[in-house]
Design an enzyme around this catalytic site. Structure first.
Site, PDB file in Angstrom:
ATOM      1  N   ARG A  61       0.830  -1.208   0.000  1.00 15.08           N
ATOM      2  CA  ARG A  61       0.000   0.000   0.000  1.00 15.08           C
ATOM      3  C   ARG A  61       0.867   1.262   0.000  1.00 15.08           C
ATOM      4  O   ARG A  61       0.432   2.336  -0.402  1.00 15.08           O
ATOM      5  CB  ARG A  61      -0.932  -0.049   1.221  1.00 15.08           C
ATOM      6  CG  ARG A  61      -1.979   1.007   1.259  1.00 15.08           C
ATOM      7  CD  ARG A  61      -3.218   0.590   2.072  1.00 15.08           C
ATOM      8  NE  ARG A  61      -2.987  -0.162   3.282  1.00 15.08           N
ATOM      9  CZ  ARG A  61      -2.506   0.333   4.423  1.00 15.08           C
ATOM     10  NH1 ARG A  61      -2.163   1.596   4.508  1.00 15.08           N
ATOM     11  NH2 ARG A  61      -2.355  -0.446   5.489  1.00 15.08           N
ATOM     12  N   TYR A 114     -14.825  17.423 -14.509  1.00 17.87           N
ATOM     13  CA  TYR A 114     -15.337  16.052 -14.615  1.00 17.87           C
ATOM     14  C   TYR A 114     -16.356  15.802 -13.485  1.00 17.87           C
ATOM     15  O   TYR A 114     -16.125  16.215 -12.335  1.00 17.87           O
ATOM     16  CB  TYR A 114     -14.158  15.071 -14.521  1.00 17.87           C
ATOM     17  CG  TYR A 114     -14.596  13.660 -14.285  1.00 17.87           C
ATOM     18  CD1 TYR A 114     -15.348  12.978 -15.228  1.00 17.87           C
ATOM     19  CD2 TYR A 114     -14.289  13.000 -13.095  1.00 17.87           C
ATOM     20  CE1 TYR A 114     -15.783  11.686 -15.002  1.00 17.87           C
ATOM     21  CE2 TYR A 114     -14.713  11.704 -12.862  1.00 17.87           C
ATOM     22  CZ  TYR A 114     -15.462  11.054 -13.821  1.00 17.87           C
ATOM     23  OH  TYR A 114     -15.900   9.786 -13.597  1.00 17.87           O
ATOM     24  N   ASP A 186      -5.977  18.771 -13.605  1.00 13.33           N
ATOM     25  CA  ASP A 186      -6.282  17.470 -14.200  1.00 13.33           C
ATOM     26  C   ASP A 186      -5.892  17.549 -15.673  1.00 13.33           C
ATOM     27  O   ASP A 186      -6.488  18.285 -16.457  1.00 13.33           O
ATOM     28  CB  ASP A 186      -7.787  17.177 -14.033  1.00 13.33           C
ATOM     29  CG  ASP A 186      -8.158  15.774 -14.497  1.00 13.33           C
ATOM     30  OD1 ASP A 186      -7.516  15.267 -15.443  1.00 13.33           O
ATOM     31  OD2 ASP A 186      -9.106  15.191 -13.937  1.00 13.33           O
ATOM     32  N   LYS A 211      -7.548   6.523 -19.080  1.00 11.60           N
ATOM     33  CA  LYS A 211      -7.819   7.145 -20.373  1.00 11.60           C
ATOM     34  C   LYS A 211      -6.594   7.038 -21.291  1.00 11.60           C
ATOM     35  O   LYS A 211      -6.227   5.940 -21.658  1.00 11.60           O
ATOM     36  CB  LYS A 211      -8.263   8.592 -20.146  1.00 11.60           C
ATOM     37  CG  LYS A 211      -9.356   8.740 -19.067  1.00 11.60           C
ATOM     38  CD  LYS A 211     -10.607   7.988 -19.444  1.00 11.60           C
ATOM     39  CE  LYS A 211     -11.808   8.206 -18.553  1.00 11.60           C
ATOM     40  NZ  LYS A 211     -11.683   7.959 -17.126  1.00 11.60           N
TER      41      LYS A 211
HETATM   42  C1  LIG Z   1     -10.987  14.360 -16.725  1.00 12.90           C
HETATM   43  C2  LIG Z   1     -11.212  13.180 -15.841  1.00 12.90           C
HETATM   44  N1  LIG Z   1     -10.594  13.136 -14.639  1.00 12.90           N
HETATM   45  C3  LIG Z   1     -10.773  12.097 -13.804  1.00 12.90           C
HETATM   46  C4  LIG Z   1     -11.583  11.038 -14.134  1.00 12.90           C
HETATM   47  C5  LIG Z   1     -11.770   9.905 -13.152  1.00 12.90           C
HETATM   48  O1  LIG Z   1     -10.989   8.831 -13.555  1.00 12.90           O
HETATM   49  P1  LIG Z   1     -11.295   7.288 -13.167  1.00 12.90           P
HETATM   50  O2  LIG Z   1     -12.561   6.911 -13.863  1.00 12.90           O
HETATM   51  O3  LIG Z   1     -10.073   6.569 -13.635  1.00 12.90           O
HETATM   52  O4  LIG Z   1     -11.455   7.247 -11.684  1.00 12.90           O
HETATM   53  C6  LIG Z   1     -12.227  11.027 -15.373  1.00 12.90           C
HETATM   54  C7  LIG Z   1     -13.112   9.899 -15.751  1.00 12.90           C
HETATM   55  O5  LIG Z   1     -13.793   9.932 -16.738  1.00 12.90           O
HETATM   56  C8  LIG Z   1     -12.039  12.134 -16.247  1.00 12.90           C
HETATM   57  O6  LIG Z   1     -12.649  12.192 -17.447  1.00 12.90           O
END
Ligand SMILES: Cc1ncc(COP(=O)(O)O)c(C=O)c1O
Length: 398
Positions: A61, A114, A186, A211
């Site tokens: 962890r 998001y 992000d 992604k």
């Molecule tokens: C821009 C963005 N950040 C974070 C996330 C969250 O990622 P995860 O689904 O891997 O937890 C997403 C998910 O679609 C996203 O599009």
């Protein structure tokens, strides 16, 4: 541990990430270290490992050799001091938010984040007394006006979902820095191939590795990259308590995907621009949102901030509104109707009938989304085949 020379291009760095030395030879593929418990001869060395995120491995962890290889690879691409891999993008985002915020703190967050991040900020506000002010991604003055004595974080996305607005990272992070506020960006949509937010004043970059980094819709993961080792250590301590750490197979799959990141991103960008251009000329399309098009409101900013392309995400407005958007989403044949983004497959979504179905047309407009908006994550199929599919779906949707 060998680190690529700084003069190497990102295309070479993705294929040759910092690699652990193995006596006599070096595996080209990163090995999966499945072991999660590590033994020590010296009690003092074991004690030291509890507090040093870059030190000896101790317990899965808190760190694992395969996971650390991924962390070093993403930190290298983003130009960060260190990184933390998590079990998902939300795991990385929550590790950062929960480590750095306490009740009563104030966060300035972009309005079009998001949905999962928005929900988390809403939860922090409702249950933990964290105050949140939402701003656009384009006005440094708006961020300045939003500052409070207890402002702790500025939270942005390089390219927003689904309308592909580009944040003015240098201007906004400069306001935060001046006020002693940390900036978190992000960078999932842009990837470090197109933009490195740490070079534009961010303190922390987060990714959903699910992604583009993973790239094949077969891994769920996240990474947070830190400008300083001190910030990394602080979040690492909390993250190991939170328990959202990445597992070695997740790290291995992500590293495997990242070897072709540069090739994929180039293809995503080229195909997205080709499709956006053709969509813009189609009579059933009222507007196309793609930063690579000259009519996009952030086209000039994107030219300064994004290096080598405008990303693989686009959105467009069907002239027929909600019903036509719904019909289009059901009419694609090569593209898939699916959530998520950033993989080799082209996917479409109609937010008004899926992710945002609870909103009426007016509420959708307030969220910056049209009733006929279609989001497209452009994959790496041949662009002519993709256009043939979108064109027939437009015809079928009427
Ligand atoms: C821009 C963005 N950040 C974070 C996330 C969250 O990622 P995860 O689904 O891997 O937890 C997403 C998910 O679609 C996203 O599009």
């Amino acid at each position: 541990m060998t680190t690529p020379p700084p003069e190497r291009h990102p295309e070479s760095r993705t294929v040759h990430p910092p690699a652990a030395e193995v006596t006599g030879s070096r595996p080209l593929g990163v090995p999966i270290h499945q072991g999660h418990v590590f033994a020590f001869d010296d009690p003092d060395a074991l004690a030291a490992a509890f507090t040093d995120p870059a030190g000896a491995f101790l317990y899965g962890r808190m760190g694992n050799p395969t996971v650390r290889t991924l962390e070093r690879a993403v930190a290298d691409l983003e130009g960060g001091a260190a990184a933390l891999a998590a079990a998902s993008g939300m795991g990385a985002i929550n590790s950062v938010l929960l480590a750095l915020l306490r009740s009563g703190d104030h966060v300035i967050a972009q309005r079009s984040l998001y949905g999962g991040t928005m929900a988390m900020l809403g939860d922090l506000a409702a249950r933990w007394g964290v105050q949140v002010t939402h701003v656009g991604g384009d006005s440094a003055e708006e961020v300045r006006q939003a500052l409070r004595p207890n402002t702790r974080l500025l939270y942005l996305e390089t390219i927003s979902n689904p309308m592909t607005r580009v944040s003015d990272l240098p201007a906004l992070t400069a306001v935060a820095r001046e006020a002693g506020v940390l900036s978190v960006v992000d960078n999932t949509f842009a990837t470090p191939l197109l933009c490195r937010p740490l070079d534009h004043g961010a303190d922390i970059v987060v990714h959903s590795a699910t992604k583009y980094l993973g790239g094949h819709s077969d891994v769920l993961g996240g990474v947070a990259v830190f400008a300083s080792a001190e910030l990394h250590a602080k979040v690492w301590h909390h993250a190991s308590e939170l328990g959202a750490s990445a597992d070695p197979f997740t790290a291995w799959l992500t590293l495997r995907g990242m070897q072709t990141l540069a090739l994929r991103v180039r293809r995503h960008c080229d195909s997205a621009l080709a499709l956006a251009t053709r969509l813009a000329a189609h009579p059933a399309v009222a507007a196309v949102h793609y930063p690579g098009l000259p009519q996009h409101p952030d086209h000039a900013l994107a030219g300064r901030l994004l290096d080598g392309g405008h990303g693989g995400m686009l959105a467009f407005e069907h002239v027929g509104g909600r019903a036509a958007g719904h019909a289009f989403a059901g009419a694609v044949r090569l593209a898939a109707l699916a959530p998520s983004l950033g993989g080799v497959h082209t996917l479409v979504m109609h937010p008004a009938s899926t992710s945002h179905r609870q909103l009426d047309d007016e509420q959708l407009r307030a969220a910056g989304i049209g009733a006929g908006t279609i989001r497209v994550t452009v994959g790496i199929e041949h662009p002519d085949d993709l256009w043939a599919d979108l064109d027939q779906a437009l015809a079928e949707a009427g």
